[in-house]
Design an enzyme around this catalytic site. Sequence first.
Site, PDB file in Angstrom:
ATOM      1  CB  SER A   7      -0.937   0.007   1.208  1.00 30.83           C
ATOM      2  OG  SER A   7      -0.202  -0.142   2.398  1.00 30.83           O
ATOM      3  CG  HIS A  56      -3.601  -0.637  -2.406  1.00 29.57           C
ATOM      4  ND1 HIS A  56      -4.101   0.643  -2.427  1.00 29.57           N
ATOM      5  CD2 HIS A  56      -3.410  -0.953  -1.105  1.00 29.57           C
ATOM      6  CE1 HIS A  56      -4.188   1.096  -1.191  1.00 29.57           C
ATOM      7  NE2 HIS A  56      -3.776   0.151  -0.368  1.00 29.57           N
ATOM      8  CE  LYS A  88      -7.305   0.415   0.208  1.00 30.08           C
ATOM      9  NZ  LYS A  88      -8.108   1.008   1.216  1.00 30.08           N
TER      10      LYS A  88
HETATM   11  C1  LIG Z   1      -3.416  -3.188   1.912  1.00 31.55           C
HETATM   12  C2  LIG Z   1      -4.633  -2.698   2.636  1.00 31.55           C
HETATM   13  N1  LIG Z   1      -5.419  -3.597   3.263  1.00 31.55           N
HETATM   14  C3  LIG Z   1      -6.529  -3.219   3.914  1.00 31.55           C
HETATM   15  C4  LIG Z   1      -6.903  -1.908   3.978  1.00 31.55           C
HETATM   16  C5  LIG Z   1      -8.119  -1.544   4.746  1.00 31.55           C
HETATM   17  O1  LIG Z   1      -9.195  -1.398   3.889  1.00 31.55           O
HETATM   18  P1  LIG Z   1     -10.440  -0.490   4.318  1.00 31.55           P
HETATM   19  O2  LIG Z   1     -10.047   0.920   4.018  1.00 31.55           O
HETATM   20  O3  LIG Z   1     -11.564  -0.975   3.515  1.00 31.55           O
HETATM   21  O4  LIG Z   1     -10.623  -0.711   5.794  1.00 31.55           O
HETATM   22  C6  LIG Z   1      -6.114  -0.931   3.327  1.00 31.55           C
HETATM   23  C7  LIG Z   1      -6.435   0.508   3.305  1.00 31.55           C
HETATM   24  O5  LIG Z   1      -7.232   1.103   3.837  1.00 31.55           O
HETATM   25  C8  LIG Z   1      -4.959  -1.343   2.654  1.00 31.55           C
HETATM   26  O6  LIG Z   1      -4.165  -0.446   2.066  1.00 31.55           O
END
Ligand SMILES: Cc1ncc(COP(=O)(O)O)c(C=O)c1O
Length: 388
Positions: A179, A207, A238
């Site tokens: 990320s 992502h 996203k």
């Molecule tokens: C790699 C990754 N996993 C999980 C999440 C969490 O997702 P959410 O925003 O839907 O809670 C994010 C970012 O927010 C992320 O970058």
Amino acid sequence: MAGDGFIDAALARRSAQGLRRRLRWVAGEQDRWVDVDGRRALLLCSNNYLGLANHPALREAAERALRDYGVGAGASRLVSGSMRAHRELEDDLAALKHAEAALLFTSGYQANVGTIAALVGRDDEVFSDALNHASLIDGCRLSRAEIRVFPHNDMERLEALLAASTARRRLIVTDSVFSMDGDEAPLRAICDLADRYDAMTLVDEAHATGALGPGGSGVVGREGLQDRVTVQMGTLGKALGCFGAFVAGRANLIELLLNEARSFVFTTALPPAIVAAARAALELSRSEPWRRERLAANAARLYRGLLDLGLDVPHCSHILPVIVGDPAATMAVCERLLEYGVFAQGIRPPTVPEGTSRLRVTVMATHTDEDIDAALQAFAAAFADLER
Ligand SMILES: Cc1ncc(COP(=O)(O)O)c(C=O)c1O
């Protein structure tokens, strides 16, 4: 009041270290250009990669669902009933991921913490990449399994840890696209190791879902690894422009999560309007592959330009880390960029390792060549100011 001393000291410490966070106010939609703290700026830090967050088809789907279902889901789906909208989206997600079934979660954070804790416990070991997202890290901690962190993408070290394991169960967890760095995990090598050492795998495609792979199926889909990955996790907030998340995999996995993932069982279901919008987003992601092509072209154009400016950008993907190093300098250049009309957020420890504070620059499919070129001019000016 009790706690004031500790709270004020914690905040003061953050300020002194240049690590105090603050909210910036953004007016209007997550479009190419936004109004940030009263200034018009090109948006280069949103995960709305395909530019779907304000697409008319998503709005219409959400409005229709609002009329059909109302606003709230009422309770956990195990309590007040599961709506057709949820099931339809799960079927579409399972098809996208070439999986037997899928289960919606209220966020990616909740999907990760709930799934990891459902798969491993006290007598088990979880193997986690050093640059994994915080929600994976927290899931590992919550599971109470022994946590073995391997250096980023270091397969030799991962193999050594797996070979030494005497745990009851083993689970390898990794982002597919990292990320904060935008690089990819070597998923095929991870699957090979998982086979060799009898380990389960959880791949977080937050992502990559929508952004990469045929139809937006992610890196797992692009590499044809669907049958070798235990848990394909993805998010809807996203590239798909909505909110929420899901896990796709074998039917027995989904049945287990429905029963035992506490972040599924003990939380209110996603609102049906969001679910309907996500279905519309999936359809656009499937029928408009130009969005992924454009995303990749924008990333490549910006990457080349940033390198030409002499900036330190270790990888090219729709997430471009522009490494600055020092947290205060990172935030200074972020402010200068805003003055030059670009919103690219600074990211500091503990989100990224010490000494690697950066601008996390993200492109969208809807950016034009002119947008990218304007961004490059702003980067040139802002970094020149920093050196002065
Ligand atoms: C790699 C990754 N996993 C999980 C999440 C969490 O997702 P959410 O925003 O839907 O809670 C994010 C970012 O927010 C992320 O970058």
